[in-house]
Design a protein around this motif. Structure first.
Motif, PDB file in Angstrom:
ATOM      1  N   LYS A  40      40.023 -75.356 -53.090  1.00 20.34           N
ATOM      2  CA  LYS A  40      39.896 -76.672 -52.473  1.00 20.34           C
ATOM      3  C   LYS A  40      38.411 -77.040 -52.446  1.00 20.34           C
ATOM      4  N   THR A  42      35.805 -80.018 -51.161  1.00 17.93           N
ATOM      5  CA  THR A  42      35.688 -81.177 -50.290  1.00 17.93           C
ATOM      6  C   THR A  42      34.251 -81.682 -50.326  1.00 17.93           C
ATOM      7  N   SER A  50      28.804 -80.419 -49.700  1.00 20.38           N
ATOM      8  CA  SER A  50      30.155 -80.089 -50.150  1.00 20.38           C
ATOM      9  C   SER A  50      30.595 -78.759 -49.560  1.00 20.38           C
ATOM     10  N   GLU A  51      31.895 -78.549 -49.597  1.00 24.27           N
ATOM     11  CA  GLU A  51      32.492 -77.292 -49.144  1.00 24.27           C
ATOM     12  C   GLU A  51      33.501 -76.859 -50.195  1.00 24.27           C
TER      13      GLU A  51
END
Length: 118
Positions: A40, A42, A50-51
Motif C-alpha cells: 500500500k 499513500t 509518502s508512506e
C-alpha cells in the motif's frame, strides 16, 4: 570506513533454522514461498511526503528539492545530494537530528542507485 561490524553473521542455530524454513517452503508468518504481502502506497497531505506499507512493515519518507544556482564551471549541470535520517520513533537507538552510520550508508546506497553509470 569499514561497515564490517554492522554485518549480521548467523549463529549455527540460526543458520540451521533458516535452512529448515527454506526447505519446508513455508515462511515464519505462514505464507508460502510465492505469496506476496499486501503493498500500500499513500501520498501524504504535504508535498513530498509518502508512506509505504508492505505487510506489517511501514516506512514513511519525506523528499524535498531545492533550486540553486549551478557551479560556475558547470553552468548547465545540476547537483544531487542524498541525506537520510532514521527517526527515534522507529527505534530508540536512532538519535534525532544527526544521521548514524546506518543512515549514512543507506544514503550512499540510494545515491549509487540514482546516479548514471559513467
Amino acid at each position: 570506513m569499514s561497515m564490517d561490524h554492522l554485518r549480521w553473521r548467523p549463529t549455527v542455530n540460526e543458520r540451521d533454522f533458516i535452512e529448515r524454513v527454506l526447505q519446508s517452503d513455508l515462511r515464519v508468518d505462514g505464507r508460502n514461498s510465492f505469496d506476496f504481502r499486501t503493498l500500500k502506497i499513500t501520498l501524504g497531505r504535504e508535498d513530498g511526503m509518502s508512506e509505504v506499507q508492505l505487510g506489517e512493515t511501514r516506512v514513511m519518507a519525506y523528499v524535498t528539492a531545492q533550486l540553486v544556482q549551478p557551479y560556475r564551471d558547470r553552468p548547465n549541470e545540476g547537483t544531487l545530494a542524498i541525506f537520510t535520517e532514521f527517526s527515534p520513533m522507529a527505534d530508540p537507538a536512532f538519535e534525532a537530528g544527526h544521521p548514524g552510520e546506518s543512515a549514512i550508508e543507506l544514503g550512499r546506497v540510494v545515491d549509487r542507485g540514482l546516479r548514471p553509470v559513467s
